[in-house]
Design a protein around this motif. Structure first.
Motif, PDB file in Angstrom:
ATOM      1  N   PRO A  26       0.800  -1.215   0.000  1.00 56.82           N
ATOM      2  CA  PRO A  26       0.000   0.000   0.000  1.00 56.82           C
ATOM      3  C   PRO A  26       0.839   1.275   0.000  1.00 56.82           C
ATOM      4  O   PRO A  26       0.364   2.334  -0.388  1.00 56.82           O
ATOM      5  CB  PRO A  26      -0.839  -0.105   1.274  1.00 56.82           C
ATOM      6  N   GLU A  27       2.096   1.191   0.425  1.00 58.12           N
ATOM      7  CA  GLU A  27       2.996   2.342   0.460  1.00 58.12           C
ATOM      8  C   GLU A  27       4.306   1.980  -0.222  1.00 58.12           C
ATOM      9  O   GLU A  27       4.754   0.839  -0.131  1.00 58.12           O
ATOM     10  CB  GLU A  27       3.327   2.734   1.901  1.00 58.12           C
ATOM     11  N   PRO A  28       4.957   2.943  -0.864  1.00 56.06           N
ATOM     12  CA  PRO A  28       6.277   2.652  -1.447  1.00 56.06           C
ATOM     13  C   PRO A  28       7.314   2.405  -0.358  1.00 56.06           C
ATOM     14  O   PRO A  28       7.221   2.943   0.742  1.00 56.06           O
ATOM     15  CB  PRO A  28       6.611   3.908  -2.244  1.00 56.06           C
ATOM     16  N   MET A  44      37.723   3.373  -2.559  1.00 58.76           N
ATOM     17  CA  MET A  44      37.285   4.094  -1.349  1.00 58.76           C
ATOM     18  C   MET A  44      38.174   3.722  -0.170  1.00 58.76           C
ATOM     19  O   MET A  44      38.648   2.592  -0.075  1.00 58.76           O
ATOM     20  CB  MET A  44      35.854   3.688  -0.967  1.00 58.76           C
ATOM     21  N   ASP A  45      38.351   4.684   0.739  1.00 54.08           N
ATOM     22  CA  ASP A  45      39.060   4.318   1.972  1.00 54.08           C
ATOM     23  C   ASP A  45      38.112   3.521   2.861  1.00 54.08           C
ATOM     24  O   ASP A  45      36.905   3.481   2.648  1.00 54.08           O
ATOM     25  CB  ASP A  45      39.640   5.541   2.684  1.00 54.08           C
ATOM     26  N   ARG A  46      38.689   2.862   3.849  1.00 50.97           N
ATOM     27  CA  ARG A  46      37.933   1.920   4.677  1.00 50.97           C
ATOM     28  C   ARG A  46      36.776   2.595   5.420  1.00 50.97           C
ATOM     29  O   ARG A  46      35.698   2.021   5.531  1.00 50.97           O
ATOM     30  CB  ARG A  46      38.880   1.256   5.671  1.00 50.97           C
ATOM     31  N   SER A  47      36.991   3.805   5.897  1.00 51.75           N
ATOM     32  CA  SER A  47      35.922   4.473   6.636  1.00 51.75           C
ATOM     33  C   SER A  47      34.743   4.802   5.721  1.00 51.75           C
ATOM     34  O   SER A  47      33.587   4.705   6.128  1.00 51.75           O
ATOM     35  CB  SER A  47      36.432   5.729   7.337  1.00 51.75           C
ATOM     36  N   ARG A  48      35.024   5.145   4.475  1.00 51.85           N
ATOM     37  CA  ARG A  48      33.942   5.413   3.516  1.00 51.85           C
ATOM     38  C   ARG A  48      33.198   4.119   3.183  1.00 51.85           C
ATOM     39  O   ARG A  48      31.970   4.099   3.089  1.00 51.85           O
ATOM     40  CB  ARG A  48      34.511   6.047   2.238  1.00 51.85           C
ATOM     41  N   GLN A  49      33.926   3.025   3.000  1.00 49.11           N
ATOM     42  CA  GLN A  49      33.280   1.731   2.765  1.00 49.11           C
ATOM     43  C   GLN A  49      32.368   1.369   3.932  1.00 49.11           C
ATOM     44  O   GLN A  49      31.231   0.956   3.738  1.00 49.11           O
ATOM     45  CB  GLN A  49      34.324   0.634   2.564  1.00 49.11           C
ATOM     46  N   ALA A  50      32.878   1.520   5.148  1.00 54.46           N
ATOM     47  CA  ALA A  50      32.073   1.208   6.334  1.00 54.46           C
ATOM     48  C   ALA A  50      30.818   2.074   6.376  1.00 54.46           C
ATOM     49  O   ALA A  50      29.717   1.579   6.644  1.00 54.46           O
ATOM     50  CB  ALA A  50      32.895   1.407   7.602  1.00 54.46           C
ATOM     51  N   SER A  51      30.967   3.337   6.079  1.00 60.80           N
ATOM     52  CA  SER A  51      29.821   4.240   6.070  1.00 60.80           C
ATOM     53  C   SER A  51      28.787   3.811   5.037  1.00 60.80           C
ATOM     54  O   SER A  51      27.574   3.820   5.302  1.00 60.80           O
ATOM     55  CB  SER A  51      30.295   5.670   5.778  1.00 60.80           C
ATOM     56  N   GLU A  52      29.247   3.426   3.861  1.00 63.08           N
ATOM     57  CA  GLU A  52      28.346   2.959   2.798  1.00 63.08           C
ATOM     58  C   GLU A  52      27.585   1.700   3.239  1.00 63.08           C
ATOM     59  O   GLU A  52      26.383   1.580   3.039  1.00 63.08           O
ATOM     60  CB  GLU A  52      29.129   2.656   1.521  1.00 63.08           C
ATOM     61  N   VAL A  53      28.306   0.761   3.838  1.00 64.14           N
ATOM     62  CA  VAL A  53      27.675  -0.492   4.264  1.00 64.14           C
ATOM     63  C   VAL A  53      26.684  -0.224   5.390  1.00 64.14           C
ATOM     64  O   VAL A  53      25.552  -0.714   5.362  1.00 64.14           O
ATOM     65  CB  VAL A  53      28.729  -1.541   4.685  1.00 64.14           C
ATOM     66  N   TRP A  54      27.088   0.556   6.392  1.00 60.43           N
ATOM     67  CA  TRP A  54      26.178   0.858   7.499  1.00 60.43           C
ATOM     68  C   TRP A  54      24.928   1.570   6.986  1.00 60.43           C
ATOM     69  O   TRP A  54      23.808   1.289   7.438  1.00 60.43           O
ATOM     70  CB  TRP A  54      26.862   1.708   8.565  1.00 60.43           C
ATOM     71  N   GLY A  55      25.105   2.508   6.051  1.00 57.65           N
ATOM     72  CA  GLY A  55      23.955   3.221   5.495  1.00 57.65           C
ATOM     73  C   GLY A  55      23.001   2.286   4.773  1.00 57.65           C
ATOM     74  O   GLY A  55      21.772   2.363   4.947  1.00 57.65           O
ATOM     75  N   GLY A  56      23.545   1.378   3.976  1.00 60.84           N
ATOM     76  CA  GLY A  56      22.708   0.392   3.280  1.00 60.84           C
ATOM     77  C   GLY A  56      22.014  -0.534   4.259  1.00 60.84           C
ATOM     78  O   GLY A  56      20.838  -0.867   4.102  1.00 60.84           O
ATOM     79  N   GLN A  57      22.724  -0.947   5.305  1.00 52.24           N
ATOM     80  CA  GLN A  57      22.140  -1.803   6.340  1.00 52.24           C
ATOM     81  C   GLN A  57      20.948  -1.111   6.996  1.00 52.24           C
ATOM     82  O   GLN A  57      19.902  -1.709   7.186  1.00 52.24           O
ATOM     83  CB  GLN A  57      23.186  -2.096   7.423  1.00 52.24           C
ATOM     84  N   SER A  58      21.149   0.134   7.354  1.00 50.20           N
ATOM     85  CA  SER A  58      20.103   0.897   8.030  1.00 50.20           C
ATOM     86  C   SER A  58      18.877   1.058   7.135  1.00 50.20           C
ATOM     87  O   SER A  58      17.740   0.841   7.574  1.00 50.20           O
ATOM     88  CB  SER A  58      20.665   2.267   8.431  1.00 50.20           C
ATOM     89  N   LEU A  59      19.102   1.422   5.888  1.00 49.35           N
ATOM     90  CA  LEU A  59      17.999   1.600   4.945  1.00 49.35           C
ATOM     91  C   LEU A  59      17.248   0.294   4.720  1.00 49.35           C
ATOM     92  O   LEU A  59      16.009   0.254   4.726  1.00 49.35           O
ATOM     93  CB  LEU A  59      18.523   2.153   3.615  1.00 49.35           C
ATOM     94  N   LEU A  60      17.976  -0.805   4.562  1.00 48.83           N
ATOM     95  CA  LEU A  60      17.339  -2.096   4.336  1.00 48.83           C
ATOM     96  C   LEU A  60      16.557  -2.558   5.567  1.00 48.83           C
ATOM     97  O   LEU A  60      15.443  -3.071   5.450  1.00 48.83           O
ATOM     98  CB  LEU A  60      18.374  -3.149   3.930  1.00 48.83           C
ATOM     99  N   ARG A  62      15.125  -0.671   7.813  1.00 51.81           N
ATOM    100  CA  ARG A  62      13.881   0.128   7.864  1.00 51.81           C
ATOM    101  C   ARG A  62      12.874  -0.373   6.839  1.00 51.81           C
ATOM    102  O   ARG A  62      11.678  -0.474   7.120  1.00 51.81           O
ATOM    103  CB  ARG A  62      14.188   1.604   7.642  1.00 51.81           C
ATOM    104  N   ALA A  63      13.341  -0.688   5.645  1.00 53.28           N
ATOM    105  CA  ALA A  63      12.442  -1.172   4.587  1.00 53.28           C
ATOM    106  C   ALA A  63      11.787  -2.490   4.990  1.00 53.28           C
ATOM    107  O   ALA A  63      10.586  -2.684   4.777  1.00 53.28           O
ATOM    108  CB  ALA A  63      13.209  -1.337   3.280  1.00 53.28           C
ATOM    109  N   GLN A  70       3.236  -3.761   6.580  1.00 53.22           N
ATOM    110  CA  GLN A  70       2.262  -3.661   5.492  1.00 53.22           C
ATOM    111  C   GLN A  70       1.709  -5.016   5.073  1.00 53.22           C
ATOM    112  O   GLN A  70       0.591  -5.100   4.586  1.00 53.22           O
ATOM    113  CB  GLN A  70       2.893  -2.978   4.277  1.00 53.22           C
ATOM    114  N   GLN A  71       2.481  -6.086   5.216  1.00 47.22           N
ATOM    115  CA  GLN A  71       2.061  -7.414   4.785  1.00 47.22           C
ATOM    116  C   GLN A  71       2.323  -8.439   5.875  1.00 47.22           C
ATOM    117  O   GLN A  71       3.136  -9.343   5.706  1.00 47.22           O
ATOM    118  CB  GLN A  71       2.806  -7.831   3.520  1.00 47.22           C
ATOM    119  N   PRO A  72       1.634  -8.329   7.011  1.00 45.14           N
ATOM    120  CA  PRO A  72       1.958  -9.216   8.120  1.00 45.14           C
ATOM    121  C   PRO A  72       1.582 -10.681   7.902  1.00 45.14           C
ATOM    122  O   PRO A  72       2.077 -11.542   8.609  1.00 45.14           O
ATOM    123  CB  PRO A  72       1.156  -8.621   9.282  1.00 45.14           C
TER     124      PRO A  72
END
Length: 106
Positions: A26-28, A44-60, A62-63, A70-72
Motif C-alpha cells: 500500500p505504500e512505497p 574508497m578508503d575503509r571508513s567510507r566503505q564502512a559508512s556505505e555499508v552501514w547506510g545500506g544496512q540501516s535503509l534495508l 527500515r524497509a 504492510q504485509q503481516p
C-alpha cells in the motif's frame, strides 16, 4: 563478505520472483541499490566503505520493518525477510569485529 554478497543476490532473485505475483504494497518502500561498482568500491578508503555499508544496512532494515507492517500475513515473503534480517545481523557482527564503525547518525 563474498558469501553474504552471493547469498544476498540469491535472496534478491527469490523475492523478485515472489513479487511478480503478490507484492502489492500500500505504500512505497525504499531499499538500497544492490549493484556494486567494484573498482570504485576498492578505491574508497575503509571508513567510507564502512559508512556505505552501514547506510545500506540501516535503509534495508527500515524497509524490512515497513514491509512487515504492510504485509503481516504473507508467510513465504515474511520468511525471506527473516532470512535477510539474519544476514543483516551477521554482517553487522562482521563489521563490528573489524572495527568498521558506524557513521554518525546511522
Amino acid at each position: 563478505m563474498d558469501k553474504y554478497i552471493q547469498d544476498a543476490s540469491r535472496v534478491e532473485r527469490e523475492i523478485e520472483e515472489m513479487c511478480r505475483t503478490s507484492c502489492d504494497l500500500p505504500e512505497p518502500v525504499t531499499v538500497p541499490d544492490t549493484k556494486v561498482n567494484f573498482p570504485a568500491w576498492r578505491a574508497m578508503d575503509r571508513s567510507r566503505q564502512a559508512s556505505e555499508v552501514w547506510g545500506g544496512q540501516s535503509l534495508l532494515a527500515r524497509a524490512i520493518g515497513q514491509v512487515k507492517r504492510q504485509q503481516p500475513d504473507t508467510r513465504p515473503f515474511l520468511r525471506q525477510l527473516e532470512v535477510i534480517e539474519s544476514y543483516l545481523r551477521s554482517i553487522r557482527e562482521i563489521l563490528r569485529g573489524h572495527n568498521a564503525q558506524r557513521a554518525a547518525g546511522l
